[in-house]
Design a protein around this motif. Structure first.
Motif, short mmCIF file in Angstrom:
data_model
loop_
_atom_site.label_atom_id
_atom_site.label_comp_id
_atom_site.label_asym_id
_atom_site.label_seq_id
_atom_site.Cartn_x
_atom_site.Cartn_y
_atom_site.Cartn_z
N LEU A 197 0.61 -1.08 0.29
CA LEU A 197 0.03 -0.15 0.11
C LEU A 197 0.61 0.90 -0.26
CD1 LEU A 197 -2.84 -0.80 2.22
CD2 LEU A 197 -2.71 -1.10 -0.34
N ASP A 198 1.42 1.46 0.88
CA ASP A 198 2.94 2.57 1.17
C ASP A 198 3.53 2.83 -0.52
OD1 ASP A 198 2.64 3.19 3.40
OD2 ASP A 198 4.17 2.55 3.85
N VAL A 199 4.09 1.98 -1.14
CA VAL A 199 3.93 1.58 -2.59
C VAL A 199 3.21 2.07 -3.74
CG1 VAL A 199 5.18 0.43 -5.00
CG2 VAL A 199 6.23 0.06 -2.59
N ALA A 200 1.94 1.49 -3.09
CA ALA A 200 0.97 2.45 -4.48
C ALA A 200 0.80 3.63 -3.97
CB ALA A 200 -0.18 1.53 -4.48
N ARG A 201 0.16 4.28 -2.65
CA ARG A 201 0.48 5.53 -2.53
C ARG A 201 1.32 6.91 -2.91
NH1 ARG A 201 0.13 3.34 3.10
NH2 ARG A 201 -2.12 2.53 3.40
N ILE A 202 2.90 6.25 -2.44
CA ILE A 202 3.66 6.73 -3.24
C ILE A 202 3.51 7.37 -4.54
CG2 ILE A 202 6.43 7.41 -3.70
CD1 ILE A 202 6.64 5.95 -1.03
N ASP A 203 3.36 5.61 -5.33
CA ASP A 203 3.54 5.76 -6.65
C ASP A 203 2.45 6.80 -7.33
OD1 ASP A 203 5.48 4.28 -7.25
OD2 ASP A 203 4.92 2.66 -7.63
N GLN A 204 1.47 7.11 -6.46
CA GLN A 204 0.10 7.94 -6.67
C GLN A 204 0.13 9.29 -6.82
OE1 GLN A 204 -2.85 5.57 -6.11
NE2 GLN A 204 -2.54 3.63 -7.18
N GLY A 205 1.44 9.79 -5.61
CA GLY A 205 1.24 10.85 -4.68
C GLY A 205 0.43 11.28 -4.02
N LYS A 206 -0.19 9.62 -2.89
CA LYS A 206 -1.53 10.02 -2.23
C LYS A 206 -0.91 9.90 -0.76
CE LYS A 206 -4.52 8.05 -5.53
NZ LYS A 206 -5.85 7.04 -5.52
N ILE A 207 0.16 9.90 -0.33
CA ILE A 207 1.44 9.68 0.75
C ILE A 207 1.17 11.09 1.10
CG2 ILE A 207 3.38 9.89 0.16
CD1 ILE A 207 3.66 7.54 2.05
N SER A 208 1.27 10.92 2.61
CA SER A 208 0.89 12.69 3.13
C SER A 208 1.66 12.21 4.58
CB SER A 208 -1.14 12.64 3.65
OG SER A 208 -1.15 11.74 4.48
N LEU A 209 2.64 13.49 4.23
CA LEU A 209 3.24 13.46 5.41
C LEU A 209 3.39 14.00 7.21
CD1 LEU A 209 6.63 14.07 4.13
CD2 LEU A 209 5.46 11.63 4.73
N LYS A 210 2.96 13.87 7.92
CA LYS A 210 2.64 14.25 8.89
C LYS A 210 4.02 15.54 10.05
CE LYS A 210 -1.37 11.26 10.40
NZ LYS A 210 -2.22 10.44 11.65
#
Length: 381
Positions: A212-225
């Motif tokens: 899921l992390d790989v998919a989030r980063i590839d899609q630009g959907k990961i959010s950093l706190k």
């Protein structure tokens, strides 16, 4: 420089300098380079080192005449496709033309040369050459795409096989655990089984979270706190996360950090994940009883974090792809088969979105490895 912008070479062959200069002046063009030769031998030398779109050959030359040069060209696989136009001041009777066409000529031009006719004919061959060059470039580009697709498909198949293996083991263990729980009424035995099931469930969760992390980063959907935090707290958390992996390999871990608090700005969980993934990788690829070092230093506006081991090392051809998704290499024992090969890919992506850099160093097989993460430092006010 694109294909259309690259200059095109035309070979001019005549034993008289004034004729060569006259031809060059008639064909003067910023897109055209005229290669001049005063003999057949000089022309052959030029053909060895230059790609030529068209050759204009004088028929009557001492030594190797134009017909003989054309025959040599047709006998060479590398230049036989070059169109040849004969330039002649003599009579162009049928027998002479037949010999020229038999030698490979596409046309004859009679001296004195009519400039417009020469330019028109040359432009036709230049355009044909340019189109052929573009077609070859497109063919090569398509072949590169096809090669990438073949490799991607191969990696996909390999990943599916690894994923199936990695998911099957914990699922089978959980299934067996449920069966055993139903069979045994002994609380102590049930507690032991539950502990093992919990380990397998955690392993399964980690696999899914990595994907899921790989998919989030590839899609630009990961959010950093993002928050202001200390380097020491990040490293302490990472060591705690990786402790079970390090202990499982009976490794010795040494940690070196600055005495004074070092501040940085980022996501605490993701920064801990970066270092813990590197520690896990070191534990996985270091033979039992190895040495692992976690060393952090500060240089002006940057923080340098190095994870070093005395493990199996990394060959040069592997180092080039070490951060690729699903990349894995064989390790010293069964521990190296654990996981999907996404840990280091995640490291690089998480470091990138923290505006940092990660590099790998190794002297080769059996020489250990060193992963160095560089992150921006926040100067405390």
């Amino acid at each position: 420089m694109s294909i259309s912008e690259q200059p095109i070479n035309i070979l001019l062959v005549d034993d008289l300098d004034e004729n060569l200069l006259a031809l060059e002046a008639l064909l003067a063009n910023e897109d055209v380079v005229c290669l001049k030769a005063r003999s057949g031998e000089e022309a052959l030398e030029l053909l060895l080192v230059h790609d030529v779109a068209l050759a204009l050959l004088d028929v009557q030359m001492p030594g190797m005449d134009g017909f003989q040069l054309a025959e040599y060209m047709r006998g060479n696989i590398n230049v036989r496709a070059i169109p040849i136009i004969f330039v002649t001041a003599g009579s162009a009777d049928i027998q002479r033309r037949f010999r020229g066409y038999e030698a490979g000529a596409v046309d004859f031009i009679q001296k004195p040369i009519e400039a417009d006719i020469l330019r028109s004919k040359v432009n036709v061959f230049i355009e044909l050459y340019r189109q052929r060059r573009e077609i070859i470039a497109q063919r090569d580009e398509l072949e590169n795409y096809a090669s990438v697709l073949r490799k991607t498909n191969q990696r996909k198949n390999e990943f599916i096989a690894v994923l199936g293996h990695e998911l099957r083991n914990p699922i089978m263990a959980l299934t067996a655990g449920f069966t055993l729980l139903e069979r045994y009424n002994d609380p102590e035995r049930q507690q032991d089984i539950q502990k093992r099931m919990k380990v397998q469930a955690q392993h399964l969760t980690r696999l899914v979270e990595d994907l899921l992390d790989v998919a989030r980063i590839d899609q630009g959907k990961i959010s950093l706190k993002r928050e202001k935090l200390t380097l020491q707290s990040v490293l302490s958390s990472a060591v705690d996360i990786s402790r079970s992996k390090i202990d499982a390999g009976n490794h010795t871990l040494s940690v070196s950090t600055p005495d004074e608090p070092v501040w940085l700005h980022g996501d605490f969980t993701r920064l801990s994940q970066i270092i813990s993934n590197l520690l896990n990788n070191a534990a996985k690829y270091t033979p039992t009883g190895g040495q692992i070092r976690l060393v952090s230093t500060v240089q002006d506006s940057t923080i340098r974090i190095a994870v070093e081991d005395n493990g199996i090392g990394i060959p040069e051809k592997v180092r080039e792809k070490i951060f690729d998704l699903f990349a894995q290499s064989s390790g010293p024992d069964e521990r190296s088969r654990d996981g999907l090969g996404v840990g280091l890919a995640l490291v690089r992506q998480l470091v990138d979105i923290h505006n940092g850099q990660v590099q790998v160093e190794s002297e080769g097989e059996g020489q250990g490895s060193r992963f160095v993460v560089t992150l921006p430092r926040v100067v405390a006010e």
